[in-house]
Design a protein around this motif. Structure first.
Motif, PDB file in Angstrom:
ATOM      1  N   SER A   3       0.860  -1.190   0.000  1.00  0.00           N
ATOM      2  CA  SER A   3       0.000   0.000   0.000  1.00  0.00           C
ATOM      3  C   SER A   3       0.891   1.234   0.000  1.00  0.00           C
ATOM      4  O   SER A   3       2.016   1.218   0.491  1.00  0.00           O
ATOM      5  CB  SER A   3      -0.907  -0.009   1.224  1.00  0.00           C
ATOM      6  OG  SER A   3      -0.132   0.067   2.394  1.00  0.00           O
ATOM      7  N   ARG A   5       2.344   4.751   0.993  1.00  0.00           N
ATOM      8  CA  ARG A   5       2.568   5.439   2.260  1.00  0.00           C
ATOM      9  C   ARG A   5       2.803   6.926   1.964  1.00  0.00           C
ATOM     10  O   ARG A   5       3.468   7.278   0.998  1.00  0.00           O
ATOM     11  CB  ARG A   5       3.780   4.866   2.980  1.00  0.00           C
ATOM     12  CG  ARG A   5       3.734   3.382   3.166  1.00  0.00           C
ATOM     13  CD  ARG A   5       3.584   3.064   4.632  1.00  0.00           C
ATOM     14  NE  ARG A   5       3.759   1.651   4.914  1.00  0.00           N
ATOM     15  CZ  ARG A   5       2.752   0.811   4.985  1.00  0.00           C
ATOM     16  NH1 ARG A   5       1.545   1.225   4.752  1.00  0.00           N
ATOM     17  NH2 ARG A   5       2.961  -0.452   5.272  1.00  0.00           N
ATOM     18  N   TYR A  34      -2.245   3.402  12.137  1.00  0.00           N
ATOM     19  CA  TYR A  34      -2.130   3.818  10.742  1.00  0.00           C
ATOM     20  C   TYR A  34      -0.739   4.294  10.321  1.00  0.00           C
ATOM     21  O   TYR A  34      -0.557   4.702   9.179  1.00  0.00           O
ATOM     22  CB  TYR A  34      -3.115   4.957  10.455  1.00  0.00           C
ATOM     23  CG  TYR A  34      -4.559   4.575  10.685  1.00  0.00           C
ATOM     24  CD1 TYR A  34      -5.210   3.698   9.831  1.00  0.00           C
ATOM     25  CD2 TYR A  34      -5.273   5.095  11.751  1.00  0.00           C
ATOM     26  CE1 TYR A  34      -6.533   3.353  10.039  1.00  0.00           C
ATOM     27  CE2 TYR A  34      -6.586   4.758  11.969  1.00  0.00           C
ATOM     28  CZ  TYR A  34      -7.216   3.883  11.109  1.00  0.00           C
ATOM     29  OH  TYR A  34      -8.523   3.539  11.320  1.00  0.00           O
ATOM     30  N   THR A  35       0.252   4.290  11.194  1.00  0.00           N
ATOM     31  CA  THR A  35       1.553   4.846  10.797  1.00  0.00           C
ATOM     32  C   THR A  35       2.691   3.874  11.046  1.00  0.00           C
ATOM     33  O   THR A  35       2.572   2.922  11.807  1.00  0.00           O
ATOM     34  CB  THR A  35       1.860   6.142  11.578  1.00  0.00           C
ATOM     35  OG1 THR A  35       1.982   5.841  12.958  1.00  0.00           O
ATOM     36  CG2 THR A  35       0.815   7.202  11.349  1.00  0.00           C
ATOM     37  N   GLU A  36       3.789   4.156  10.363  1.00  0.00           N
ATOM     38  CA  GLU A  36       5.061   3.465  10.571  1.00  0.00           C
ATOM     39  C   GLU A  36       6.122   4.542  10.673  1.00  0.00           C
ATOM     40  O   GLU A  36       5.996   5.609  10.083  1.00  0.00           O
ATOM     41  CB  GLU A  36       5.418   2.582   9.365  1.00  0.00           C
ATOM     42  CG  GLU A  36       4.593   1.362   9.171  1.00  0.00           C
ATOM     43  CD  GLU A  36       5.042   0.588   7.929  1.00  0.00           C
ATOM     44  OE1 GLU A  36       6.110   0.900   7.365  1.00  0.00           O
ATOM     45  OE2 GLU A  36       4.306  -0.306   7.533  1.00  0.00           O
ATOM     46  N   ASN A  45      -0.309   5.176   6.254  1.00  0.00           N
ATOM     47  CA  ASN A  45      -0.829   4.265   5.226  1.00  0.00           C
ATOM     48  C   ASN A  45      -2.095   4.848   4.585  1.00  0.00           C
ATOM     49  O   ASN A  45      -2.575   5.914   4.967  1.00  0.00           O
ATOM     50  CB  ASN A  45      -1.056   2.866   5.792  1.00  0.00           C
ATOM     51  CG  ASN A  45      -2.109   2.833   6.883  1.00  0.00           C
ATOM     52  OD1 ASN A  45      -2.932   3.722   6.990  1.00  0.00           O
ATOM     53  ND2 ASN A  45      -2.060   1.790   7.684  1.00  0.00           N
ATOM     54  N   ASN A  46      -2.636   4.128   3.580  1.00  0.00           N
ATOM     55  CA  ASN A  46      -3.799   4.613   2.823  1.00  0.00           C
ATOM     56  C   ASN A  46      -5.007   4.864   3.717  1.00  0.00           C
ATOM     57  O   ASN A  46      -5.712   5.870   3.544  1.00  0.00           O
ATOM     58  CB  ASN A  46      -4.181   3.605   1.723  1.00  0.00           C
ATOM     59  CG  ASN A  46      -3.331   3.775   0.487  1.00  0.00           C
ATOM     60  OD1 ASN A  46      -2.793   4.852   0.244  1.00  0.00           O
ATOM     61  ND2 ASN A  46      -3.192   2.716  -0.296  1.00  0.00           N
TER      62      ASN A  46
END
Length: 187
Positions: A3, A5, A34-36, A45-46
């Motif tokens: 997906s 980013r 939702y994050t890295e 992310n989406n």
């Protein structure tokens, strides 16, 4: 399938907002879901990007345009905007809070002025009482003629000093006993 980013800067540029505006939305629970983090970059992310986009779409002011009409000189009026966004509710809440705080401040100022007035009255009363006390003390002290001045019912009278016959001999015997004792026995 990988997906896509987005960085905070990418979303800020896309939505036309500032990076701190997006950072405010990144709560701890949002970041976990939702994050890295790669290095010192936060990648969203989406699904997280969709939530952020939706938030900023809902917070943009909506404009309702009235039909343009002609004026006497042939120019058209500018469209009026009507907005009930959360920003306006926050601003109105802040205005109400400011109004309330101003009212409270005015009440406190009134209380302070009243307290100052009461303190001044108290100080004047205290000074007046002290003057009266000095006057009364001056009237009750013996003068050079061993006469005691006295005040009764607001009138001044001089009364002769009367000595108790019993008290004088007692005082003289006490003094004579003290004089007869050697100094080391006084302790």
């Amino acid at each position: 399938m990988a997906s896509k980013r987005y960085t905070i800067k990418d979303l800020a540029d896309e939505l036309g907002v500032t990076k701190p505006g997006i950072r405010k939305l990144l709560t701890d629970s949002f970041r976990k879901q939702y994050t890295e983090t790669t290095g010192n970059k936060i990648l969203i992310n989406n699904a997280g990007a969709r939530i952020i986009r939706k938030h900023f779409e809902n917070s943009k002011p909506k404009t309702e345009q009235k039909p343009l009409s002609e004026t006497k000189n042939g120019y058209q009026k500018q469209p009026e905007t009507v907005s009930n966004s959360p920003e306006n509710t926050v601003i109105s809440a802040k205005d109400e809070t400011i109004k309330l705080l101003k009212e409270q401040l005015k009440a406190k100022d009134d209380q302070l002025a009243n307290m100052q007035k009461l303190m001044d009255q108290n100080q004047q009363l205290l000074l007046h009482t002290q003057e009266e006390n000095k006057h009364l003390l001056a009237l009750n002290t013996p003068d050079k003629d061993n006469k005691v001045q006295s005040v009764h019912d607001g009138e001044y009278h001089e009364a002769p000093k009367t000595a108790d016959k019993d008290s004088e001999p007692q005082e003289q015997t006490d003094r004579s006993n003290e004089e007869k004792k050697p100094w080391w026995k006084l302790w």
